[in-house]
Design a protein around this motif. Structure first.
Motif, mmCIF file in Angstrom:
data_model
loop_
_atom_site.group_PDB
_atom_site.id
_atom_site.type_symbol
_atom_site.label_atom_id
_atom_site.label_comp_id
_atom_site.label_asym_id
_atom_site.label_seq_id
_atom_site.Cartn_x
_atom_site.Cartn_y
_atom_site.Cartn_z
ATOM 1 N N MET A 228 0.825 -1.210 0.000
ATOM 2 C CA MET A 228 0.000 0.000 0.000
ATOM 3 C C MET A 228 0.858 1.259 0.000
ATOM 4 N N LYS A 229 1.978 1.233 0.707
ATOM 5 C CA LYS A 229 2.856 2.405 0.724
ATOM 6 C C LYS A 229 3.328 2.729 -0.691
ATOM 7 N N GLU A 230 3.748 1.741 -1.420
ATOM 8 C CA GLU A 230 4.231 1.964 -2.778
ATOM 9 C C GLU A 230 3.117 2.491 -3.681
ATOM 10 N N LEU A 231 1.883 1.984 -3.481
ATOM 11 C CA LEU A 231 0.746 2.465 -4.261
ATOM 12 C C LEU A 231 0.484 3.939 -3.980
ATOM 13 N N TYR A 232 0.516 4.328 -2.694
ATOM 14 C CA TYR A 232 0.302 5.723 -2.324
ATOM 15 C C TYR A 232 1.404 6.619 -2.904
ATOM 16 N N GLN A 233 2.641 6.167 -2.825
ATOM 17 C CA GLN A 233 3.742 6.967 -3.346
ATOM 18 C C GLN A 233 3.605 7.176 -4.843
ATOM 19 N N LYS A 234 3.135 6.162 -5.533
ATOM 20 C CA LYS A 234 2.960 6.258 -6.982
ATOM 21 C C LYS A 234 1.774 7.144 -7.348
ATOM 22 N N LYS A 235 0.659 6.977 -6.628
ATOM 23 C CA LYS A 235 -0.577 7.693 -6.962
ATOM 24 C C LYS A 235 -0.582 9.140 -6.469
ATOM 25 N N PHE A 236 -0.003 9.370 -5.281
ATOM 26 C CA PHE A 236 -0.180 10.665 -4.619
ATOM 27 C C PHE A 236 1.104 11.443 -4.371
ATOM 28 N N GLY A 237 2.255 10.788 -4.478
ATOM 29 C CA GLY A 237 3.510 11.473 -4.212
ATOM 30 C C GLY A 237 3.529 12.048 -2.811
ATOM 31 N N ASN A 238 3.869 13.330 -2.688
ATOM 32 C CA ASN A 238 3.890 14.000 -1.388
ATOM 33 C C ASN A 238 2.720 14.973 -1.226
ATOM 34 N N ALA A 239 1.624 14.688 -1.899
ATOM 35 C CA ALA A 239 0.458 15.571 -1.834
ATOM 36 C C ALA A 239 -0.087 15.650 -0.412
ATOM 37 N N TYR A 240 -0.559 16.825 -0.047
ATOM 38 C CA TYR A 240 -1.177 17.009 1.272
ATOM 39 C C TYR A 240 -2.568 16.380 1.302
ATOM 40 N N LEU A 241 -3.370 16.671 0.308
ATOM 41 C CA LEU A 241 -4.725 16.133 0.246
ATOM 42 C C LEU A 241 -4.740 14.894 -0.640
ATOM 43 N N VAL A 242 -5.074 13.765 -0.045
ATOM 44 C CA VAL A 242 -5.091 12.481 -0.742
ATOM 45 C C VAL A 242 -6.547 12.059 -0.889
ATOM 46 N N ASN A 243 -7.130 12.335 -2.040
ATOM 47 C CA ASN A 243 -8.543 12.058 -2.271
ATOM 48 C C ASN A 243 -8.775 10.635 -2.742
ATOM 49 N N SER A 244 -9.897 10.061 -2.311
ATOM 50 C CA SER A 244 -10.289 8.737 -2.774
ATOM 51 C C SER A 244 -10.695 8.798 -4.240
ATOM 52 N N PRO A 245 -10.331 7.775 -5.015
ATOM 53 C CA PRO A 245 -10.806 7.731 -6.403
ATOM 54 C C PRO A 245 -12.325 7.550 -6.479
ATOM 55 N N ASN A 246 -12.938 7.154 -5.359
ATOM 56 C CA ASN A 246 -14.389 6.977 -5.306
ATOM 57 C C ASN A 246 -15.097 8.201 -4.730
ATOM 58 N N HIS A 247 -14.380 9.309 -4.603
ATOM 59 C CA HIS A 247 -14.892 10.479 -3.893
ATOM 60 C C HIS A 247 -16.255 10.947 -4.399
ATOM 61 N N ASN A 248 -16.383 11.168 -5.672
ATOM 62 C CA ASN A 248 -17.604 11.768 -6.211
ATOM 63 C C ASN A 248 -18.833 10.894 -5.979
ATOM 64 N N ALA A 249 -18.694 9.591 -6.256
ATOM 65 C CA ALA A 249 -19.830 8.686 -6.088
ATOM 66 C C ALA A 249 -20.229 8.567 -4.614
ATOM 67 N N LEU A 250 -19.243 8.468 -3.738
ATOM 68 C CA LEU A 250 -19.529 8.333 -2.309
ATOM 69 C C LEU A 250 -20.121 9.623 -1.747
ATOM 70 N N MET A 251 -19.597 10.758 -2.162
ATOM 71 C CA MET A 251 -20.106 12.032 -1.663
ATOM 72 C C MET A 251 -21.539 12.267 -2.112
ATOM 73 N N SER A 252 -21.867 11.855 -3.317
ATOM 74 C CA SER A 252 -23.229 12.003 -3.810
ATOM 75 C C SER A 252 -24.203 11.218 -2.940
ATOM 76 N N LYS A 253 -23.830 9.994 -2.584
ATOM 77 C CA LYS A 253 -24.707 9.177 -1.746
ATOM 78 C C LYS A 253 -24.772 9.742 -0.330
ATOM 79 N N PHE A 254 -23.650 10.235 0.159
ATOM 80 C CA PHE A 254 -23.624 10.800 1.508
ATOM 81 C C PHE A 254 -24.540 12.012 1.612
ATOM 82 N N LYS A 255 -24.460 12.922 0.652
ATOM 83 C CA LYS A 255 -25.294 14.118 0.692
ATOM 84 C C LYS A 255 -26.780 13.769 0.577
#
Length: 294
Positions: A228-255
């Motif tokens: 998982m560490k290697e996946l995060y480093q590849k996908k997000f680098g040193n980004a402060y905000l690490v968003n889920s790839p499922n963000h939009n769909a999950l947020m729509s259901k949450f709201k």
């Protein structure tokens, strides 16, 4: 654990932290970030041993009642609280002087002080905030290893419901590729609905990472989530905000859930917790309200 005498205890916004550092071991903890200058190691908890005396002095001199907040930077019910009872002593003072309370925790140790929470809520206003991140109990034990699991926290919320103590849930953070799933969201929302929580704080689906907490998270990944560490480093680098790839769909259901159940969300929750009930304060025999932030 080490003891200090603090110079002050209440912030200008009426928030307080009785401890610094934590022993819950949550792998995503933002408070580990270097920018907060917390104890190193983080588990070497700093105890502000004179906090009750400082708090009583401040509340005695306050002209107007307000809400007192605690739990934002460190949990008021970490393990040492069981013996030290620093939080309980401060709740006794808040109760004695008729102030309100907004308290945030992950621990069921809060049930020890249910008598004070009820009393504060009857005299003024008490809002209990619980963090729920991971519906699956086995996964929860990996992500938040040294504190009670989500189901037990749900049981605490139910106990608050029985006593008519309002509750707010922090449904954050979500770790991409780990607990950012529809199943996880559905499970936690079912708990929130059944416990009749007042609102949910959920600014997005993801996690923030900074120097200090990122390194600890990656250490925990190596122990419990190989690769998982290697996946995060590849996908997000040193980004402060690490968003889920499922963000939009999950947020729509949450709201949609928030709307359907008429719950407060995000900043509405903070506004609710800041407001001291006007009917509980009398000034010259006339109900008086003033808002305080924490």
């Amino acid at each position: 654990m080490h003891f200090v005498n603090a110079k002050s205890i209440l912030s200008p916004q009426n928030g307080m932290n009785l401890y610094r550092g934590c022993t819950h071991g949550c792998i995503y903890c933002d408070s580990r970030s270097v920018c907060y200058h917390n104890p190193v190691p983080f588990e070497d908890v700093e105890v502000k041993q004179n906090a009750p005396e400082l708090l009583e002095d401040r509340l005695r001199r306050k002209r107007l009642k307000c809400m007192i907040g605690t739990g934002a930077m460190c949990d008021p019910y970490m393990h040492c609280e069981k013996d030290l009872k620093l939080t309980r002593r401060c709740l006794e003072i808040i109760d004695r002087y008729g102030f309100g309370l907004a308290i945030q925790t992950k621990s069921d140790l809060i049930m020890r002080d249910i008598d004070l929470l009820e009393s504060i809520n009857k005299k003024a206003k008490c809002v209990v905030q619980m963090t729920l991140t991971t519906y699956d109990e086995n996964l929860c034990r990996k992500i938040e290893p040294n504190v009670c699991t989500t189901h037990r926290r749900y049981e605490v919320l139910k106990e608050m419901q029985l006593r008519k103590i309002p509750t707010i849930v922090w449904m954050t953070p979500d770790l991409p590729y780990i607990n950012d799933t529809q199943e996880n969201l559905d499970g936690i929302l079912s708990y929130c609905k059944d416990a009749d929580v007042k609102g949910i704080i959920k600014f997005g689906f993801g996690v923030t990472l900074r120097e200090g907490d990122r390194e600890y998270l990656y250490e925990c990944f190596d122990k419990n989530f190989p690769g998982m560490k290697e996946l995060y480093q590849k996908k997000f680098g040193n980004a402060y905000l690490v968003n889920s790839p499922n963000h939009n769909a999950l947020m729509s259901k949450f709201k949609a859930f928030i709307r359907e159940n008429n719950m407060l969300m995000d900043n509405q929750c903070f506004e609710y917790m800041r407001k001291f009930p006007e009917e509980k304060v009398l000034k010259n025999g006339i109900p008086y309200q003033r808002e305080f932030e924490f």
